[in-house]
Design an enzyme around this catalytic site. Sequence first.
Site: not given
Lengths: 167, 769
Positions: B274, B662, B733, B736
């Site tokens: 993290f 994905l 991405g 987060e």
Amino acid sequence: MRFLINGQPVEVDVDMRTSLLDLLRDHLNLHGSKKGCNQGACGACTVLADGERILSCLALAVQYQGREITTIEGIAEDGQMHPLQRAFIEHDGFQCGYCTPGQICSAIGMAAEAKRGMPSHMTRDLGAEFITLDRHEVRERMSGNICRCGAYNGIVNAISEVFVEAE
Amino acid sequence: MSLKSAAMKLMQKAIEHAPDSMMPGGKPDPLITRKHGIVGAPVTRIDGPLKVKGAAPFAAEFEAEGLLYTAVAFSTIAKGRITSLDTSAAEKAPGVRLVMTHKNAPKLKPTPMFNTQPKAAGPSDLPIMQDDSIHWNGEPIAVVLADTQEQADYAKSLISATYKEEPAVIDFDAAMKNAHEPKTILGEPPTINEGDAEAALSAAPNLVDKTYTTPRHNHNPIELHGVTLFWEDGELYVHDSSQTVAQSAWTLAEVFGLDEKKVHIWSPYVGGGFGSKTLWQHHVLAAAASKMADRPVRLVLSREGVYRTVGGRTTTQQRVAIGADADGRFQSLIHTGVAAMTEHNDCPEQFTFPARHLYATKSFLIGQKVADMDMLANTFMRAPGESIGTFALESAIDELAEQIGIDPIELRARNEPESDPTTGKQFSSRNLIKAYRDGAERFGWNSRSAKPAARRDGEWLVGMGCATGTYPYYRMPGGKARLTVSKDGFVTAEFAAHEMGMGTATTQTQVVAERMGVAQQCVQINYGSSDLAGVFLAGGSSQSASIGASIHAAHTALVEQLIKLAGSKSPLHGLDADDVESRDGGLHTKKDPSHGESYAAILRRAGKDELSVEESAPPPMELQHWSMHSFSAIFAEVGVNTITCETRVRRLLGSFDCGRILNPKTATSQFRGGMIMGIGLALMEETIWDSRKGRIMNPSLAEYHVPVHMDVPEIDVMWTDIPDPHTPLGARGIGEIGITGVGAAIANAIYNACGKRIRELPITLDKLM
């Protein structure tokens, strides 16, 4: 000291201060039980002692001589993964995998507690002979096992598939 | 302006105005349009069996002959000097092999600090156990090596230290008086001033102007930070838990004055990170002590030790002010504030980033400062900046919507920008309003009463709230991958990336299989070692894009070599790499898929066992050309208990716009995981700080509360699945973004439930009384 771990007798000479968790990890090469806090707050070290779930980081090894200790390495049946292990994979009940052995051992112990009629905060009928687990019961009873990756939904789904009767 | 910065500005302008086709991602990745492949399939984690058996080896689980165990002693003052350090009893204690302090520690070179050089990973530029000075409360002052952990822990308890204290800045309120602008906020300007935002605010018929505060947070991965390491023939070998293997290896090499090839970091399994599993002092201390003792060393920080020596998210005070016309159109948007930091690191918690990209407005004032404190260097924690920045900004939006009397989703839609509001760049792909509409429908948003405290369920007041989440698309420089194809048709892909549970091993197996046109079972991925190709950061939600671009580049190079190798007897003879595509275990012409040859056939004819190439991804210029961000619409339903004032999250839904997904199975888990950390941020997480001593008061999982099973309802997750045409595979991405927006969605739901607006995290029951 003499121990019975995953059905195998073990004799080992360790410091009296050694916790059951450190005995497993540092002296017996059984790294499946994990250390996350070493003070009983995270549940990663959960193992079964005579079928009951305990926090092995808070247990002194010397006190568990002669008790039947089962760790994640010992829950497979006849070389096959325990149904709960398979369910964890199928339901994506983990991400990093570090709290996973503790979650799985804890769930097995938890299911046995419910079967014995041990009530939880969520139990309505405190006099029941055995408790039928539902998702609330599972979440309440599993709250001592922290998953920081946040795989809780998958974990509850996996446990429900194996231990919760169809609602 | 210096010549260098003038040249850089010119370069940046050139990239901004260059034709799209010249950018990486200018030509969409051909795999974006390939449907029904393995990318996008809900593949089950390939490392699952090892993990459920407890057989995946983590850093502290490697054996070594003559291994020594470690205990670390910490300072109890925030600033000053050690006047005495008595280690004599510890040295005489049973089993002790070494007590290392600043008096006997080896001389070390300075630690290159993160962001100062391409591979620098130092948490700060402070010297590590080199003198008697103390820089924070909890700094390591002694390291004990002993034959067992029990012996090391006992010996540590025998160490005593005295100090000469110096005045320290340990109170955030006091430190804020000297707050100053950092040079940049991760390369972005700390201040943006467009038009007269303050005047426009005062003149606006509708306005909010509020202060929000957020506390310190700690990452708390369940695996403790630790290493098992040893020296052999002058080379350092480290079993680590790392999200920066290549950077950590390079940095350790600098500290110990070694060639970087002489430091080897292995970290195939990471028990959660993290943002915290980077390089910290314990790596250097363990390596130095191992060198002194000439023995392999295992150093596992205690949970308290993690709090004392591994930084977390810093505390902030933020002002958000919005002025809107009668229709709700923004005339002024102000987001300013201060984050606590140290003079020795550069991690400003970029909480103003969301306001730079989310809303169209006539005038802007963005201003972010840092206040220097004498504390452990703070660091990146899941969505640094965006997690707490969206709490403030999206709470203010909700306040404004109520004031104007329109639905908060409609208010956001009215201020949806055409292009990036602060940079003017085109968005690469932005479908936030679609995410809102889809999410609102699934959640049943239209059943919400705009009036607070209107819905009751027994002793619970029930309310709904929503908020926007956002996180930038990043791809880091330095990506490189090796692809090897063998004569039996198997493919190996290697890169120095990380698997902390995000699903990297699984999704990248899918990506390589698709890129190479082979079955998933024919792909082996090697990762988690600094000896492999490339520099990757498992951070900034950048890793999938960085790996994706590296594999793409390596694949292109491999195809060129395969055609060359195929020779004149091959049906591929005379073709360019552009004429062919990888499918069915080989290369085939795009025009006629039946025309081609398998990898195995090419290699066998050439008499080769395998063909291997290593290739770098192009520099990430696309980041300067387009405005590239992910978005989400978060919906929360909470109950606030009228008797105890406890809050319970009853329902939570995330509707995400993150490009192509994905692997829906691992992606769902990652989104949920981020959102659960968002529940923690909203309701319970706080690293409690003693402003008198500068010491963390709850350094344990018993007193720092994170969400547990009972705090977490079933979380609904959905996504637009609209590919970003300018990224590898069309994906952005997702590590987060899950945490962003959740704090505000829950705070807004609490307001809707009970009519109390809390602007100070975490929203604990005492604040609702």
